[in-house]
Design a protein around this motif. Structure first.
Motif, PDB file in Angstrom:
ATOM      1  N   ASN A  22      -9.336   6.539  -0.142  1.00 30.29           N
ATOM      2  CA  ASN A  22      -9.500   5.127  -0.448  1.00 30.29           C
ATOM      3  C   ASN A  22      -9.617   4.351   0.872  1.00 30.29           C
ATOM      4  OD1 ASN A  22      -8.988   2.377  -1.026  1.00 30.29           O
ATOM      5  ND2 ASN A  22      -7.812   2.916  -2.850  1.00 30.29           N
ATOM      6  N   LYS A  23     -10.841   4.024   1.251  1.00 31.24           N
ATOM      7  CA  LYS A  23     -11.083   3.369   2.546  1.00 31.24           C
ATOM      8  C   LYS A  23     -10.282   2.075   2.687  1.00 31.24           C
ATOM      9  CE  LYS A  23     -14.171   2.318   6.053  1.00 31.24           C
ATOM     10  NZ  LYS A  23     -14.454   3.118   7.184  1.00 31.24           N
ATOM     11  N   ARG A  24     -10.208   1.289   1.616  1.00 36.76           N
ATOM     12  CA  ARG A  24      -9.484   0.024   1.661  1.00 36.76           C
ATOM     13  C   ARG A  24      -8.012   0.261   1.985  1.00 36.76           C
ATOM     14  NH1 ARG A  24      -6.205  -2.347  -1.555  1.00 36.76           N
ATOM     15  NH2 ARG A  24      -6.577  -0.965  -3.298  1.00 36.76           N
ATOM     16  N   LEU A  25      -7.420   1.253   1.361  1.00 37.43           N
ATOM     17  CA  LEU A  25      -6.015   1.572   1.589  1.00 37.43           C
ATOM     18  C   LEU A  25      -5.796   2.148   2.992  1.00 37.43           C
ATOM     19  CD1 LEU A  25      -3.317   1.469   0.146  1.00 37.43           C
ATOM     20  CD2 LEU A  25      -3.814   3.684  -0.859  1.00 37.43           C
ATOM     21  N   THR A  26      -6.686   3.031   3.411  1.00 32.47           N
ATOM     22  CA  THR A  26      -6.596   3.610   4.754  1.00 32.47           C
ATOM     23  C   THR A  26      -6.662   2.520   5.810  1.00 32.47           C
ATOM     24  OG1 THR A  26      -7.641   5.657   3.994  1.00 32.47           O
ATOM     25  CG2 THR A  26      -7.648   5.260   6.361  1.00 32.47           C
ATOM     26  N   VAL A  27      -7.622   1.616   5.661  1.00 32.91           N
ATOM     27  CA  VAL A  27      -7.781   0.526   6.633  1.00 32.91           C
ATOM     28  C   VAL A  27      -6.566  -0.396   6.619  1.00 32.91           C
ATOM     29  CG1 VAL A  27      -9.163  -1.530   7.184  1.00 32.91           C
ATOM     30  CG2 VAL A  27     -10.303   0.651   6.691  1.00 32.91           C
TER      31      VAL A  27
END
Length: 123
Positions: free
Chosen positions: A37-42
């Protein structure tokens, strides 16, 4: 009285032994879900970079990141050690810009991260 002293001694030993590692409270977080999940990683990356809000997990991570880098994660649990390797590998491979920002913030002389990069790039 001897029994009380024995119990006290055991309690102190257990407390000292527990402080030899970081809390395992967040060891069950599914890193595959976070990294997918890119949003969560970022969001986690921005927390660690002091560019965003932090969850409790993010605050815990941020409070130990320098020490863990410097000592090879010696106070990490097995799950934390494996997780650190997976996250670093992911950042090096898929989030190079953020990886560079993290390196600049936490290891600007590349004393510790160079070891991790070399090791993880050889896998």
């Amino acid at each position: 009285m001897k029994c009380l002293l024995l119990v006290l001694a055991i309690t102190i030993q257990c407390t000292l032994a527990q402080s030899a590692t970081y809390t395992d409270r967040y060891d069950t977080i599914n890193l595959d879900d976070v990294l997918a999940n890119k949003r969560l990683t970022v969001a986690y990356i921005k927390c660690v970079l002091d560019k965003g809000k932090c969850t409790n997990e993010g605050k815990e991570l941020k409070s130990h990141i320098i020490e863990a880098l410097q000592n090879g994660c010696s106070k990490c649990t097995k799950a934390q050690r494996e997780g650190m390797r997976r996250v670093i590998r992911h950042l090096i491979k898929y989030e190079k810009g953020y990886w560079q920002e993290l390196v600049e913030k936490y290891d600007p002389d590349r004393v510790f991260t160079q070891k991790y990069e070399k090791e993880l790039n050889s896998i």
